[in-house]
Motif scaffolding. Structure first.
Motif, PDB file in Angstrom:
ATOM      1  N   ILE A   1       0.833  -1.205   0.000  1.00 23.69           N
ATOM      2  CA  ILE A   1       0.000   0.000   0.000  1.00 23.69           C
ATOM      3  C   ILE A   1       0.868   1.254   0.000  1.00 23.69           C
ATOM      4  N   VAL A   2       1.940   1.247   0.758  1.00 21.08           N
ATOM      5  CA  VAL A   2       2.859   2.391   0.754  1.00 21.08           C
ATOM      6  C   VAL A   2       3.437   2.602  -0.641  1.00 21.08           C
ATOM      7  N   ASP A   3       3.840   1.522  -1.303  1.00 22.35           N
ATOM      8  CA  ASP A   3       4.419   1.641  -2.654  1.00 22.35           C
ATOM      9  C   ASP A   3       3.381   2.163  -3.654  1.00 22.35           C
ATOM     10  N   ILE A   4       2.148   1.665  -3.560  1.00 24.68           N
ATOM     11  CA  ILE A   4       1.096   2.128  -4.466  1.00 24.68           C
ATOM     12  C   ILE A   4       0.787   3.593  -4.208  1.00 24.68           C
ATOM     13  N   ALA A   5       0.719   3.983  -2.938  1.00 28.67           N
ATOM     14  CA  ALA A   5       0.444   5.381  -2.606  1.00 28.67           C
ATOM     15  C   ALA A   5       1.530   6.292  -3.155  1.00 28.67           C
ATOM     16  N   THR A   6       2.771   5.871  -3.058  1.00 26.39           N
ATOM     17  CA  THR A   6       3.877   6.658  -3.603  1.00 26.39           C
ATOM     18  C   THR A   6       3.715   6.845  -5.104  1.00 26.39           C
ATOM     19  N   ALA A   7       3.342   5.763  -5.803  1.00 23.96           N
ATOM     20  CA  ALA A   7       3.155   5.832  -7.257  1.00 23.96           C
ATOM     21  C   ALA A   7       1.982   6.739  -7.615  1.00 23.96           C
ATOM     22  N   LEU A   8       0.870   6.641  -6.884  1.00 25.69           N
ATOM     23  CA  LEU A   8      -0.294   7.481  -7.177  1.00 25.69           C
ATOM     24  C   LEU A   8       0.008   8.958  -6.924  1.00 25.69           C
TER      25      LEU A   8
ATOM     26  N   GLN B   1      -5.319   6.414   1.173  1.00 28.46           N
ATOM     27  CA  GLN B   1      -6.672   5.864   1.060  1.00 28.46           C
ATOM     28  C   GLN B   1      -6.948   5.384  -0.365  1.00 28.46           C
ATOM     29  N   ALA B   2      -6.484   6.145  -1.345  1.00 29.51           N
ATOM     30  CA  ALA B   2      -6.638   5.718  -2.734  1.00 29.51           C
ATOM     31  C   ALA B   2      -5.901   4.407  -2.974  1.00 29.51           C
ATOM     32  N   ALA B   3      -4.719   4.276  -2.378  1.00 30.78           N
ATOM     33  CA  ALA B   3      -3.931   3.048  -2.525  1.00 30.78           C
ATOM     34  C   ALA B   3      -4.624   1.870  -1.849  1.00 30.78           C
TER      35      ALA B   3
ATOM     36  N   HIS C   1      -5.667  -1.466  -3.783  1.00 26.90           N
ATOM     37  CA  HIS C   1      -5.182  -2.756  -3.296  1.00 26.90           C
ATOM     38  C   HIS C   1      -6.353  -3.690  -2.997  1.00 26.90           C
ATOM     39  N   ALA C   2      -7.417  -3.170  -2.383  1.00 29.83           N
ATOM     40  CA  ALA C   2      -8.587  -3.986  -2.090  1.00 29.83           C
ATOM     41  C   ALA C   2      -9.250  -4.479  -3.377  1.00 29.83           C
ATOM     42  N   LEU C   3      -9.254  -3.647  -4.405  1.00 35.53           N
ATOM     43  CA  LEU C   3      -9.813  -4.038  -5.693  1.00 35.53           C
ATOM     44  C   LEU C   3      -9.021  -5.198  -6.293  1.00 35.53           C
TER      45      LEU C   3
END
Length: 216
Positions: free
Chosen positions: A141-148, A165-167, A171-173
């Motif tokens: 989630i941290v990595d996805i948030a960084t990318a977003l 929260q977006a990440a 991730h849940a999707l």
């Protein structure tokens, strides 16, 4: 002689992990005993305790034999992580789609992920397994948030909700898609449906992949 002994120990370790994968897949983790694993591997219970502290330690070692593709793609230093500086949205999207495609194509990876998602109960001695799962999830989630966050900056946009929260939503999707697909892999094509719903989610964040990417 020492080298041979070390090689034999490694071979025993791999047999134990192979047996654990097979039995966990067939029976579930909580219904598989260490003695079951030892017997299936042609080893003794003592051999298990030579290599692993307990069932949770064995389970985590089994998971570590495969690198989950999304984790691998987003790790600092990886080609995908380096590409984020040029096109964070495109690389995040590509990393997710590579992960889904690999999961569909790689039977061994799919089996281990199925065990982790569908065949384990976080009870008794398996609390360490839950801790590992949470750690991996949190890092992803941290990595996805960084990318977003970077993608929004590159696009000159502001995310409609905090990046973390977006990440978590993305991730849940992904997690939900994989769990439902593993229940019956004939229900839908994981990479195809994954691409469609992920693009809808990204569009909802105000981030749209380039037309060339969407047509791949």
């Amino acid at each position: 002689m020492a080298r041979r002994t070390k090689e034999e120990a490694q071979a025993t370790r791999h047999r134990l992990l192979d047996a654990a994968e097979t039995l966990f897949q067939a029976r579930g983790v909580s219904r598989t005993s260490l003695q079951d694993i030892a017997t299936a591997a042609g080893a003794t219970r003592g051999a298990i305790y030579w290599h692993f502290k307990d069932k949770a330690d064995l389970f985590n070692a089994m998971m570590e034999r495969v690198t989950l593709p999304l984790e691998q793609s987003l790790q600092p230093g990886s080609p995908g992580h380096q590409a984020m500086a040029r096109d964070a949205l495109g690389e995040l999207r590509a990393a997710i789609l590579r992960a889904l495609a690999q999961l569909k194509a790689d039977a061994k990876l799919r089996g281990v992920v199925d065990i982790a998602m569908q065949k384990v109960e976080y009870i008794d001695e398996l609390h360490a397994v839950r801790d590992r799962h949470r750690s991996v999830r949190d890092k992803c989630i941290v990595d996805i948030a960084t990318a977003l966050r970077l993608a929004a900056r590159q696009a000159g946009r502001r995310l409609p909700l905090p990046a973390v929260q977006a990440a978590e939503g993305l991730h849940a999707l992904i997690d939900g898609l994989i769990r439902n697909w593993l229940l019956d892999t004939a229900t839908f094509d994981l990479p195809v449906l994954g691409e469609q719903v992920i693009d809808v989610y990204l569009a909802g964040l105000g981030l749209r992949p380039a037309p060339a990417a969407r047509n791949n």
